[in-house]
Motif scaffolding. Structure first.
Motif, short mmCIF file in Angstrom:
data_model
loop_
_atom_site.label_atom_id
_atom_site.label_comp_id
_atom_site.label_asym_id
_atom_site.label_seq_id
_atom_site.Cartn_x
_atom_site.Cartn_y
_atom_site.Cartn_z
N UNK A 1 0.82 -1.21 0.00
CA UNK A 1 0.00 0.00 0.00
C UNK A 1 0.86 1.26 0.00
N UNK A 2 1.99 1.23 0.68
CA UNK A 2 2.86 2.40 0.73
C UNK A 2 3.37 2.76 -0.66
N UNK A 3 3.76 1.75 -1.40
CA UNK A 3 4.23 2.01 -2.77
C UNK A 3 3.09 2.54 -3.63
N UNK A 4 1.89 2.03 -3.40
CA UNK A 4 0.72 2.51 -4.14
C UNK A 4 0.50 4.00 -3.86
N UNK A 5 0.57 4.39 -2.57
CA UNK A 5 0.37 5.80 -2.22
C UNK A 5 1.44 6.68 -2.87
N UNK A 6 2.68 6.19 -2.85
CA UNK A 6 3.76 6.95 -3.50
C UNK A 6 3.48 7.13 -4.99
N UNK A 7 2.96 6.10 -5.60
CA UNK A 7 2.65 6.16 -7.03
C UNK A 7 1.52 7.16 -7.29
N UNK A 8 0.49 7.12 -6.46
CA UNK A 8 -0.63 8.06 -6.60
C UNK A 8 -0.17 9.50 -6.42
N UNK A 9 0.64 9.71 -5.39
CA UNK A 9 1.15 11.06 -5.12
C UNK A 9 1.94 11.59 -6.30
N UNK A 10 2.75 10.73 -6.91
CA UNK A 10 3.58 11.20 -8.01
C UNK A 10 2.76 11.53 -9.24
N UNK B 1 1.12 18.93 -11.24
CA UNK B 1 1.67 20.17 -10.71
C UNK B 1 2.88 20.59 -11.53
N UNK B 2 3.70 19.62 -11.91
CA UNK B 2 4.91 19.92 -12.70
C UNK B 2 4.55 20.50 -14.06
N UNK B 3 3.37 20.18 -14.56
CA UNK B 3 2.96 20.65 -15.88
C UNK B 3 2.75 22.16 -15.94
N UNK C 1 8.34 12.94 -10.50
CA UNK C 1 7.61 14.20 -10.67
C UNK C 1 7.64 15.03 -9.39
N UNK C 2 7.60 14.36 -8.24
CA UNK C 2 7.73 15.09 -6.97
C UNK C 2 9.10 15.75 -6.89
#
Length: 217
Positions: A47-56, A62-64, A105-106
């Motif tokens: 789940x932690x990796x999933x959250x990191x993926x969602x956040x990115x 935002x980077x756009x 992206x973060x």
């Protein structure tokens, strides 16, 4: 059914937008995608990796917004885009300021912010840059979380924010009549109901003014 990290992240974001992070699990995502839960572990380990993926994914948007030739414009644009992203995806606000966000992206957003702030007149070295970034991030995270919390509180009360605040009127009036809170009374009685976006931009400008005008020590 072909899967990808992008498809899993998009489904997770849609579920989190609808139900929050508490309602998010790999099992629910798998059901939404019509696959067995174990299929997802080929793409995300937990789940932690999933959250990191969602956040990115959110940071990618935002980077756009891009960078500007002037440092202040870049910082303002990124901060405003961060607020807009958190209002669109309220769960994103819950994850701001927690574990480091180290996705590509973060990191790109962080690099753009740091590079822009390094051009501010009062930022003369790495220590100044660290302090400036700390002040800016503390403001953005605090302001965004407060705004999202107020929206959630109003929803949980089954009304909009202005009506929710009005519902507190009788209790607050009684407390203010005690005379023990004269400054708060002035704020409540004389202060206008400020627009959240205008307030965010105004206070953000104050933070950047402070960074710009900090005297040499």
């Amino acid at each position: 059914m072909p899967l990808s990290r992008e498809k899993i992240a998009a489904t997770a974001i849609r579920l989190a937008d609808a139900h929050g992070l508490d309602g998010l699990s790999l099992r629910k995502i798998a059901k939404e995608l019509g696959v067995g839960p174990m299929r997802l572990y080929d793409y995300v380990t937990n789940r932690s990796e999933l959250l990191d993926l969602m956040v990115d994914v959110v940071y990618a948007r935002i980077a756009d917004v891009g960078q500007h030739s002037e440092w202040r414009s870049t910082v303002l644009t990124i901060a405003q885009a961060t607020r807009e992203a958190a209002l669109e995806h309220e769960w994103f606000a819950d994850l701001l300021g927690g574990r480091p966000h180290l996705g590509p992206h973060a990191l790109a957003v962080g690099e753009a912010n740091a590079a822009a702030l390094s051009e501010a007149p009062a930022v003369r070295g790495i220590d100044d840059l660290q302090r400036a970034l700390g002040a800016l991030n503390a403001f953005i995270i605090g302001a965004v979380r407060r705004e999202v919390t107020e929206r959630r509180t109003a929803r949980s009360a089954g009304t909009d924010e202005a009506a929710f605040q009005a519902s507190l009127g009788p209790y607050l009036t009684g407390m203010l009549k005690t005379g023990r809170y004269p400054t708060i009374a002035r704020l409540v009685i004389d202060g206008a109901h400020l627009n959240a976006e205008e307030t965010f931009n105004h206070n953000l400008a104050l933070v950047l003014d402070g960074i710009t005008s900090r005297p040499r020590t």
